[in-house]
Write a protein that holds these residues in place. Sequence first.
Motif, PDB file in Angstrom:
ATOM      1  N   ASP A  20     -27.993  28.168  15.519  1.00 15.64           N
ATOM      2  CA  ASP A  20     -27.375  27.313  14.508  1.00 15.64           C
ATOM      3  C   ASP A  20     -27.225  28.063  13.192  1.00 15.64           C
ATOM      4  OD1 ASP A  20     -27.181  24.546  15.804  1.00 15.64           O
ATOM      5  OD2 ASP A  20     -29.242  25.134  16.246  1.00 15.64           O
ATOM      6  N   ALA A  21     -28.211  28.892  12.877  1.00 15.72           N
ATOM      7  CA  ALA A  21     -28.156  29.689  11.653  1.00 15.72           C
ATOM      8  C   ALA A  21     -28.677  31.088  11.941  1.00 15.72           C
ATOM      9  CB  ALA A  21     -28.976  29.046  10.548  1.00 15.72           C
ATOM     10  N   VAL A  22     -27.985  32.087  11.421  1.00 13.30           N
ATOM     11  CA  VAL A  22     -28.401  33.480  11.547  1.00 13.30           C
ATOM     12  C   VAL A  22     -28.827  33.953  10.156  1.00 13.30           C
ATOM     13  CG1 VAL A  22     -27.711  35.818  12.165  1.00 13.30           C
ATOM     14  CG2 VAL A  22     -26.758  33.864  13.411  1.00 13.30           C
ATOM     15  N   GLY A  30     -35.182  36.007   2.794  1.00  9.93           N
ATOM     16  CA  GLY A  30     -34.887  35.823   4.203  1.00  9.93           C
ATOM     17  C   GLY A  30     -35.988  35.088   4.945  1.00  9.93           C
ATOM     18  N   LEU A  31     -37.237  35.441   4.674  1.00  6.69           N
ATOM     19  CA  LEU A  31     -38.359  34.780   5.340  1.00  6.69           C
ATOM     20  C   LEU A  31     -38.443  33.312   4.942  1.00  6.69           C
ATOM     21  CD1 LEU A  31     -41.065  37.585   5.015  1.00  6.69           C
ATOM     22  CD2 LEU A  31     -39.903  36.869   7.110  1.00  6.69           C
ATOM     23  N   THR A  32     -38.236  33.028   3.652  1.00  2.41           N
ATOM     24  CA  THR A  32     -38.268  31.640   3.191  1.00  2.41           C
ATOM     25  C   THR A  32     -37.152  30.833   3.840  1.00  2.41           C
ATOM     26  OG1 THR A  32     -39.281  32.244   1.080  1.00  2.41           O
ATOM     27  CG2 THR A  32     -38.124  30.141   1.158  1.00  2.41           C
ATOM     28  N   ALA A  33     -35.945  31.392   3.874  1.00  2.00           N
ATOM     29  CA  ALA A  33     -34.820  30.685   4.488  1.00  2.00           C
ATOM     30  C   ALA A  33     -35.098  30.396   5.958  1.00  2.00           C
ATOM     31  CB  ALA A  33     -33.540  31.506   4.334  1.00  2.00           C
ATOM     32  N   ALA A  34     -35.623  31.384   6.678  1.00  2.00           N
ATOM     33  CA  ALA A  34     -35.889  31.206   8.103  1.00  2.00           C
ATOM     34  C   ALA A  34     -36.957  30.146   8.342  1.00  2.00           C
ATOM     35  CB  ALA A  34     -36.313  32.533   8.725  1.00  2.00           C
ATOM     36  N   VAL A  44     -32.864  28.998  15.093  1.00  2.00           N
ATOM     37  CA  VAL A  44     -32.683  29.979  14.020  1.00  2.00           C
ATOM     38  C   VAL A  44     -32.877  31.376  14.597  1.00  2.00           C
ATOM     39  CG1 VAL A  44     -33.500  30.815  11.788  1.00  2.00           C
ATOM     40  CG2 VAL A  44     -33.591  28.370  12.309  1.00  2.00           C
ATOM     41  N   LEU A  45     -32.001  32.302  14.196  1.00  3.28           N
ATOM     42  CA  LEU A  45     -32.160  33.712  14.546  1.00  3.28           C
ATOM     43  C   LEU A  45     -32.439  34.485  13.262  1.00  3.28           C
ATOM     44  CD1 LEU A  45     -31.957  36.065  16.605  1.00  3.28           C
ATOM     45  CD2 LEU A  45     -29.526  36.204  16.013  1.00  3.28           C
ATOM     46  N   GLY A 164     -37.381  27.546  19.097  1.00  2.61           N
ATOM     47  CA  GLY A 164     -36.412  27.261  18.044  1.00  2.61           C
ATOM     48  C   GLY A 164     -36.167  28.416  17.101  1.00  2.61           C
ATOM     49  N   ILE A 165     -36.891  29.526  17.295  1.00  2.06           N
ATOM     50  CA  ILE A 165     -36.676  30.685  16.418  1.00  2.06           C
ATOM     51  C   ILE A 165     -36.790  31.962  17.237  1.00  2.06           C
ATOM     52  CG2 ILE A 165     -39.133  30.780  15.734  1.00  2.06           C
ATOM     53  CD1 ILE A 165     -38.110  31.745  12.938  1.00  2.06           C
TER      54      ILE A 165
END
Length: 564
Positions: A20-22, A30-34, A44-45, A164-165
């Motif tokens: 859904d989101a890369v 990046g870590l916070t967004a993931a 999430v990838l 999910g990740i």
Amino acid sequence: MTRLATRLAAPEPGWTVEADAVVVGSGIAGLTAALELRTRVPRVLLVTKDILASGSTVWAQGGIAAALDPSDSPAAHLQDTLVAGAGLCDPRAVEVLVTEGPRRVRELVARGAVFDTAADGSISLTREGGHHADRIAHAGGDATGAEISRALVAQIEAVRDDPGIEVIEHALVLDVLTGPPGPDGRPGRACGVTLHVIGEGQRDGVGAALGRAVVLATGGIGQVYRSSTNPAQATGDGIAAALRAGAVLGDVEFVQFHPTVLWLGSGVKGQLTLVSEAVRGEGALLLDTDGVRFMPDVHPMAELAPRDVVAHAIVRRMTETGSDHVWLDARHLGDEFLRSRFPTINDRLLEHGIDMTTDLVPVAPAQHYHSGGVVTDLVGRTSLPGLYAVGETACTGVHGANRLASNSLLEGLVFASRAAKHIAAQVGSGVLTPLTPVARPGDEALVAAASRARVQRIASDGPGPLRSGDGLRRAVAALAAVPTDAHLRTDEGRRLAAPQVAEWETTNVHQVATVLTAAALEREESRGGHARSDFPATEPSWRVRLELSLGAEGDLVSRRSSPA
């Protein structure tokens, strides 16, 4: 007319993964967004160029700024940020930063980050250049970034087995994939990325990661220059990929050169040792090679003036004294204090035979931070639908012409959280749907890795700490002369270069240097991190943001807009 390629020369993707989101990048943004997206969208990838615990966040020494003390306020933090930004900050973005910042820092503590504390158990706060209050939280004295990275990586590792990740390490993102173009011929919505797994990840070769949204958090551009405090991975990959996909860049001419980077001789290249601004915040002094303290005559805040002021003052003093460095004197702060407050810096200096408790430390400015990037709104959206940018890759408007010390970690934290929440809402409401990518018009490029030193020299001599029209025009011509079709050229039957990691990175370095130089030449004034010897004054008419993008065929186009 400057023309740049709209895609890298690369093999067609041999495998595909969907999410859904890369999210691209594993610094604080990046870590916070993931982490935020993992609880809000089904899949999430997270893609990172090295291992998770890499990137610029690890190297952040000074700390993270937030109005945590009862005697401080978001309004005061806002004012200091606006002053440092030299008239080009977006006040709306700064207000978001300073008002949401304290809450995000406390959430970081809840995620396991351990900050240094005072006797009463509260977070210990100190001061850095440009701040008029003690509002810098630090960890391990001078290892704040490393502690934040440790805590966030631990959170990711704890959910590695969650379906999910997915995390792909050792993966270089090549290009942003886009959907069918609109009526104006511009690229369609972002719908994924191509990436090359560098040999130790879970997949081999070039593949396609398809997503309803793409978040670029790839860090800075340090390796565009001959010397930088940035890690080797900072080759401007996200900025270049966004540009090639049709996104708008802004404020790219504003490059922060940290005033106090360990000077070890003119031949030293690559990532250099930073001597944090916090050392001056605790009272260290700058002396020229005659032993004269010069900053009190330059700015009322002396050594704690904004970074651009200090860096430019050092460069000018070096010119006046015929020296290639100045001295940082912290000896009067005492052995016990220096070793406990700055253990990391102390150890790194000792590795080079310098004891900061007894020796003067040779320092000179080096590239440190890029205030510009991919233009975003207050939730991280770029001008290209479906594409988001956070952290140093983004131009949120927070920094303007010059970043205030320790605002960068906070910006990554605040705006990554906002972007994740917005993406989740867009995915949940069906606004962001899966798309099939299509090929973009324009040229493809590959610059030989052998050209990187040449490009870095051009950037260092052209859009360096102090710039001139003549120097920038020479840099424009020199960059235009670098072959960008090395994959098509042969020498006695041998191709000059084949598509591979070093060449892709060098192509990104070349494209970023080209755009940066063009913007620096166009801005005929001095402001913040942009200093022109031929236009030394700050001009009210230039209180605008330069925005650059590529036309459908790759022509570089600039426009001016209000920063607010």
